[in-house]
Motif scaffolding. Structure first.
Motif, short mmCIF file in Angstrom:
data_model
loop_
_atom_site.label_atom_id
_atom_site.label_comp_id
_atom_site.label_asym_id
_atom_site.label_seq_id
_atom_site.Cartn_x
_atom_site.Cartn_y
_atom_site.Cartn_z
N THR A 133 0.85 -1.19 0.00
CA THR A 133 0.00 0.00 0.00
C THR A 133 0.88 1.24 0.00
N ARG A 134 0.26 2.40 -0.24
CA ARG A 134 1.05 3.62 -0.27
C ARG A 134 1.71 3.91 1.07
N VAL A 135 1.10 3.49 2.19
CA VAL A 135 1.69 3.75 3.50
C VAL A 135 2.38 2.50 4.06
N GLY A 136 2.35 1.43 3.28
CA GLY A 136 2.93 0.18 3.75
C GLY A 136 4.05 -0.32 2.87
N GLY A 137 4.91 0.56 2.43
CA GLY A 137 6.05 0.17 1.60
C GLY A 137 5.80 0.24 0.12
N GLY A 138 4.60 0.68 -0.30
CA GLY A 138 4.28 0.71 -1.71
C GLY A 138 4.57 2.02 -2.41
N THR A 139 4.92 3.05 -1.63
CA THR A 139 5.28 4.33 -2.25
C THR A 139 6.74 4.31 -2.66
N ASN A 140 6.97 4.49 -3.95
CA ASN A 140 8.33 4.48 -4.50
C ASN A 140 8.65 5.82 -5.14
N LEU A 141 9.89 6.00 -5.53
CA LEU A 141 10.29 7.26 -6.16
C LEU A 141 9.44 7.56 -7.39
N GLU A 142 9.02 6.49 -8.10
CA GLU A 142 8.21 6.68 -9.31
C GLU A 142 6.84 7.28 -8.98
N HIS A 143 6.24 6.88 -7.86
CA HIS A 143 4.97 7.48 -7.45
C HIS A 143 5.16 8.96 -7.11
N LEU A 144 6.19 9.26 -6.36
CA LEU A 144 6.45 10.65 -5.96
C LEU A 144 6.77 11.51 -7.17
N ALA A 145 7.50 10.95 -8.13
CA ALA A 145 7.86 11.71 -9.33
C ALA A 145 6.62 12.03 -10.16
N LEU A 146 5.68 11.09 -10.26
CA LEU A 146 4.47 11.34 -11.03
C LEU A 146 3.59 12.38 -10.34
N GLU A 147 3.52 12.33 -9.02
CA GLU A 147 2.75 13.35 -8.30
C GLU A 147 3.39 14.73 -8.47
N ALA A 148 4.72 14.79 -8.46
CA ALA A 148 5.41 16.07 -8.70
C ALA A 148 5.14 16.57 -10.11
N TYR A 149 5.07 15.65 -11.06
CA TYR A 149 4.76 16.00 -12.45
C TYR A 149 3.39 16.65 -12.54
N PHE A 150 2.39 16.08 -11.86
CA PHE A 150 1.04 16.64 -11.90
C PHE A 150 0.98 17.99 -11.18
N ARG A 151 1.73 18.15 -10.11
CA ARG A 151 1.77 19.46 -9.43
C ARG A 151 2.26 20.53 -10.39
N GLN A 152 3.29 20.20 -11.15
CA GLN A 152 3.87 21.17 -12.08
C GLN A 152 2.92 21.45 -13.25
N VAL A 153 2.35 20.38 -13.82
CA VAL A 153 1.48 20.53 -14.98
C VAL A 153 0.25 21.38 -14.65
N PHE A 154 -0.35 21.13 -13.49
CA PHE A 154 -1.59 21.81 -13.14
C PHE A 154 -1.38 22.98 -12.17
N ASN A 155 -0.13 23.31 -11.87
CA ASN A 155 0.18 24.44 -11.01
C ASN A 155 -0.57 24.33 -9.68
#
Length: 425
Positions: A70-92
């Motif tokens: 799960t996201r809070v149980g070891g399932g959050t990886n750099l790839e997840h964080l990078a995609l969320e950062a991508y959406f923050r930038q795209v949608f300001n």
């Protein structure tokens, strides 16, 4: 052993079939020449540029399968964080949270963020996932629907809320106004600018949040396909939100906390899709889609004029569609979702499927009784001939039904004479 549970379930299924409601399980593997049922509006699933980019990205990715937890149980990886950062930038946006589906996103947000004392004011036709989430929330006892896209109904509820709810007027509780930018069954758009102005007229800004589900407009409208919110000058799509809401959802949203994270292959696909949709290929596909929706709308307007509205009715029949040559006309938003209402929608669906077209009949309880419809979706990849042939078949079906009603013949005889019914668009 024939269990009580099996008997009860079979009775429920039989009652549904007997009522004429379409049985979804029977539609899954129907062969079709042309598909007017799926939601791949930009025809990305068969796009060769997207396919090449995706396969190339897979070759260079260190991880592919699974999500590790799960996201809070070891399932959050750099790839997840990078995609969320991508959406923050795209949608300001201040923050972005990645969830497993649109349904999950709606349940996670509306089921977690509204608190005790808050009020949920929502359009009566919002998606089932939004309603399910609201029913799970701490504000579930304060759910108020207003008539679909009706500003008079909305204003009446706003007046009543400020008269009766001192927590809202004093800024000690929050009013959530929950909408969709485009609605999945009617194919119409929310009058967002007018709605926002009306809400701001009555509710203090610190005591209101407007939640907009853009599932059917992201990629299709706005600059680089960023959606209608950006087209209309608003900057806060639903799960692209504030850091406080993000932190709260990461802590309390059950679909996020307990659901397995998206696998690496999905993260790669999402990134490749958005890169394509926001670039020149996306612009080209959007242009094709909008041209196709205008063409199909004109076909419907020209083809149903002499058909009883109980047999065929496109609710937007009177919409003014500017010609391609009219450069002075104001742009008209036309959704790729076309509801074609019919009292014999199951018969229409069967007829079209028989002739090689995959379509979707929608009946109660998905839509209210009396508003059964064929839900037709147009895609960037549809040719004009495909749309022409499709509408020709719909009209031929209607002429056949009119002949049956006029003569009292049965369907078998009508099918034998079907070849005599000829109509050219």
């Amino acid at each position: 052993m024939y269990s009580t549970l099996k008997r009860t379930l079979e009775k429920g299924l039989e009652e549904r079939r007997a009522s004429g409601i379409p049985h979804n399980a029977e539609k899954i593997h129907l062969p079709a020449t042309v598909d007017f049922a799926n939601n791949d509006y930009l025809s990305l699933s068969s796009n060769p540029t997207l396919r090449r980019g995706y396969l190339k990205a897979l070759e260079t990715s260190p991880f592919l399968f699974g999500a590790r937890g799960t996201r809070v149980g070891g399932g959050t990886n750099l790839e997840h964080l990078a995609l969320e950062a991508y959406f923050r930038q795209v949608f300001n946006a201040q923050a972005a949270i990645l969830v497993n589906s649109g349904f999950t996103a709606n349940i996670a947000f509306t089921g977690t963020i509204p608190q005790m004392g808050d009020v949920l004011l929502y359009d009566s036709l919002v998606h089932a996932s939004l309603i399910d989430g609201m029913r799970m929330s701490r504000a579930r006892h304060s759910m108020i629907p207003f008539e679909h896209n009706c500003m008079q109904s909305l204003e009446g509820h706003l007046k009543k809320i400020i008269e009766e709810n001192q927590l809202i007027t004093s800024g000690k509780a929050t009013l959530f106004v929950i909408l969709e930018s485009a609605y999945s069954m009617d194919g119409d758009f929310c009058p967002l600018v007018e709605l926002v102005n009306l809400v701001e007229k009555y509710i203090p800004p610190e005591a209101v949040h407007i939640v907009v589900d853009e599932a059917r407009t992201i990629g299709l409208y706005g600059p680089q396909g960023k959606g209608l919110i950006h087209l209309w000058g608003r900057q806060d799509p639903v799960i692209l939100t504030s850091t406080t809401i993000l932190d709260f959802m990461e802590t309390f949203a059950r679909p996020y906390v307990y659901g397995t994270a998206l696998p690496f292959v999905d993260l790669i696909a999402i990134k490749q899709c958005f890169n394509l949709v926001m670039g020149p290929v996306g612009d080209m596909q959007r242009q094709k889609l909008h041209e196709n929706t205008r063409f199909f709308a004109r076909l419907l307007q020209e083809s149903f004029t002499d058909i009883p509205t109980t047999l065929l009715l496109w609710p937007n029949q009177s919409i003014q569609i500017p010609s391609k040559e009219d450069v002075t006309a104001q742009p008209v938003l036309i959704s790729p979702i076309f509801p074609i209402l019919s009292s014999k929608v199951v018969s229409l669906e069967e007829y079209l499927c028989k002739h090689g077209h995959r379509v979707l009949a929608v009946a109660f309880p998905v839509v209210p009784r009396g508003s059964e419809r064929l839900r037709v979706t147009i895609h960037a990849g549809n040719s004009q001939k495909e749309m022409w042939d499709f509408v020709w078949l719909i009209r031929n079906w209607a002429l056949r039904e009119m002949e049956i009603m006029a003569s009292g013949t049965n369907h078998v005889k009508a099918e034998e004479s079907e070849s005599r019914i000829i109509y050219k668009l």
